[in-house]
Design a protein around this motif. Structure first.
Motif, PDB file in Angstrom:
ATOM      1  N   ASP A  89       0.752  -1.322  -0.215  1.00  0.00           N
ATOM      2  CA  ASP A  89       0.015  -0.034  -0.008  1.00  0.00           C
ATOM      3  C   ASP A  89       0.861   1.171   0.037  1.00  0.00           C
ATOM      4  O   ASP A  89       0.556   2.189  -0.715  1.00  0.00           O
ATOM      5  CB  ASP A  89      -1.015  -0.146   1.288  1.00  0.00           C
ATOM      6  CG  ASP A  89      -2.412   0.843   0.856  1.00  0.00           C
ATOM      7  OD1 ASP A  89      -2.514   0.596  -0.299  1.00  0.00           O
ATOM      8  OD2 ASP A  89      -2.739   1.252   1.813  1.00  0.00           O
ATOM      9  N   SER A  90       1.974   1.365   0.894  1.00  0.00           N
ATOM     10  CA  SER A  90       2.720   2.489   0.764  1.00  0.00           C
ATOM     11  C   SER A  90       3.695   2.835  -0.468  1.00  0.00           C
ATOM     12  O   SER A  90       4.061   3.970  -0.585  1.00  0.00           O
ATOM     13  CB  SER A  90       3.692   2.379   2.118  1.00  0.00           C
ATOM     14  OG  SER A  90       4.807   1.356   1.712  1.00  0.00           O
ATOM     15  N   ALA A 117      -0.848   8.142  -3.417  1.00  0.00           N
ATOM     16  CA  ALA A 117      -1.739   8.560  -2.335  1.00  0.00           C
ATOM     17  C   ALA A 117      -3.509   8.236  -2.829  1.00  0.00           C
ATOM     18  O   ALA A 117      -4.039   7.660  -2.087  1.00  0.00           O
ATOM     19  CB  ALA A 117      -1.545   9.785  -1.753  1.00  0.00           C
ATOM     20  N   ARG A 134      -4.023   4.126  -2.611  1.00  0.00           N
ATOM     21  CA  ARG A 134      -3.876   3.513  -1.643  1.00  0.00           C
ATOM     22  C   ARG A 134      -5.097   3.032  -0.913  1.00  0.00           C
ATOM     23  O   ARG A 134      -6.213   3.785  -0.882  1.00  0.00           O
ATOM     24  CB  ARG A 134      -2.980   4.437  -0.336  1.00  0.00           C
ATOM     25  CG  ARG A 134      -1.844   4.608  -0.899  1.00  0.00           C
ATOM     26  CD  ARG A 134      -0.820   5.206   0.136  1.00  0.00           C
ATOM     27  NE  ARG A 134       0.575   5.494  -0.318  1.00  0.00           N
ATOM     28  CZ  ARG A 134       1.100   6.768  -0.073  1.00  0.00           C
ATOM     29  NH1 ARG A 134       1.197   7.408   0.796  1.00  0.00           N
ATOM     30  NH2 ARG A 134       2.287   6.842  -0.714  1.00  0.00           N
ATOM     31  N   ASN A 145      -5.331   2.449   2.217  1.00  0.00           N
ATOM     32  CA  ASN A 145      -5.018   2.615   3.699  1.00  0.00           C
ATOM     33  C   ASN A 145      -5.921   1.597   4.918  1.00  0.00           C
ATOM     34  O   ASN A 145      -6.975   2.202   5.703  1.00  0.00           O
ATOM     35  CB  ASN A 145      -5.861   4.289   4.030  1.00  0.00           C
ATOM     36  CG  ASN A 145      -4.820   5.009   2.988  1.00  0.00           C
ATOM     37  OD1 ASN A 145      -3.694   4.883   3.072  1.00  0.00           O
ATOM     38  ND2 ASN A 145      -5.540   6.011   2.237  1.00  0.00           N
ATOM     39  N   TYR A 146      -5.676   0.418   4.668  1.00  0.00           N
ATOM     40  CA  TYR A 146      -5.979  -0.593   5.647  1.00  0.00           C
ATOM     41  C   TYR A 146      -5.669  -0.028   7.298  1.00  0.00           C
ATOM     42  O   TYR A 146      -4.571   0.271   7.260  1.00  0.00           O
ATOM     43  CB  TYR A 146      -5.511  -1.809   5.335  1.00  0.00           C
ATOM     44  CG  TYR A 146      -5.940  -2.417   4.137  1.00  0.00           C
ATOM     45  CD1 TYR A 146      -7.507  -2.441   3.706  1.00  0.00           C
ATOM     46  CD2 TYR A 146      -5.071  -2.895   3.103  1.00  0.00           C
ATOM     47  CE1 TYR A 146      -7.817  -2.893   2.495  1.00  0.00           C
ATOM     48  CE2 TYR A 146      -5.680  -3.541   2.062  1.00  0.00           C
ATOM     49  CZ  TYR A 146      -6.822  -3.364   1.617  1.00  0.00           C
ATOM     50  OH  TYR A 146      -7.263  -4.082   0.331  1.00  0.00           O
ATOM     51  N   ASN A 147      -6.676  -0.213   7.902  1.00  0.00           N
ATOM     52  CA  ASN A 147      -6.145  -0.182   9.485  1.00  0.00           C
ATOM     53  C   ASN A 147      -6.074  -1.307  10.210  1.00  0.00           C
ATOM     54  O   ASN A 147      -6.324  -1.703  11.422  1.00  0.00           O
ATOM     55  CB  ASN A 147      -7.529   0.573  10.219  1.00  0.00           C
ATOM     56  CG  ASN A 147      -7.849   1.923   9.748  1.00  0.00           C
ATOM     57  OD1 ASN A 147      -6.825   2.745   9.438  1.00  0.00           O
ATOM     58  ND2 ASN A 147      -9.066   2.138   9.384  1.00  0.00           N
TER      59      ASN A 147
END
Length: 169
Positions: free
Chosen positions: A28-29, A33, A36, A38-40
């Motif tokens: 992801d990184s 942007a 992405r 942006n999984y938590n």
């Protein structure tokens, strides 16, 4: 040997959703942007994959993952005994911790060499967002054609240094 292959295959199948989440979270990184996810965390990744791509998508890359585990278990178990037997024939080793360590390191090397191409395919298929690969064979052939044979062993060093200590234990 057969039971270890079956156990490795079943374990890989069961663990594939979390392996898929790990690959996507790590990748992801590297994305712009806007792309992405942006999984938590891993459970967020798994639940979002199910919601957006469907339940069966949790097994994207399962073929190479299962193949990798089967090949890894087979190579690891067969080469350890053989390496130990050959080392004991030399005047340098006795049946002790040093022989076990050397046998394990040899076994880890062979297992890593045998399984890394499957690991490369697994990671590429799980990371693929465009449907570039029609499956494991297609992924391996495209990689060979576009990047050459050594590309199938990308990540060999880290994979070996992860696996060799595991083989010792």
């Amino acid at each position: 040997l057969s039971f270890s292959m079956v156990a490795g295959g079943i374990g890989a199948f069961v663990g594939n959703p979390f392996d898929l989440a790990l690959v996507r979270m790590a990748a992801d990184s590297t994305l712009p942007a806007a792309e992405r996810r942006n999984y938590n965390g891993v459970f967020d990744a798994v639940s979002r994959i199910v919601r957006t791509e469907g339940f069966t998508s949790l097994w994207i890359g399962a073929g190479p993952t299962i193949s990798r585990c089967i090949v890894l278990n087979m190579a690891q178990l067969t080469t350890y005994s053989q390496a130990k037997e050959e080392l004991l024939k030399t005047p340098y080793f006795q049946d002790n911790i040093w022989c076990h360590l050397a046998s394990s390191m040899i076994s880890g090397f062979v297992a890593t060499a045998a399984s890394t191409p499957f690991d490369v395919a697994k990671t590429r298929i799980q990371y693929d967002r465009t449907g570039q690969y029609a499956g494991m064979s297609d992924c391996l052939l495209q990689t060979l054609k576009n990047e050459g044979p050594l590309s199938l062993w990308k990540g060999f060093g880290p994979a070996y240094f992860r696996l060799a200590p595991q083989t010792v234990l």
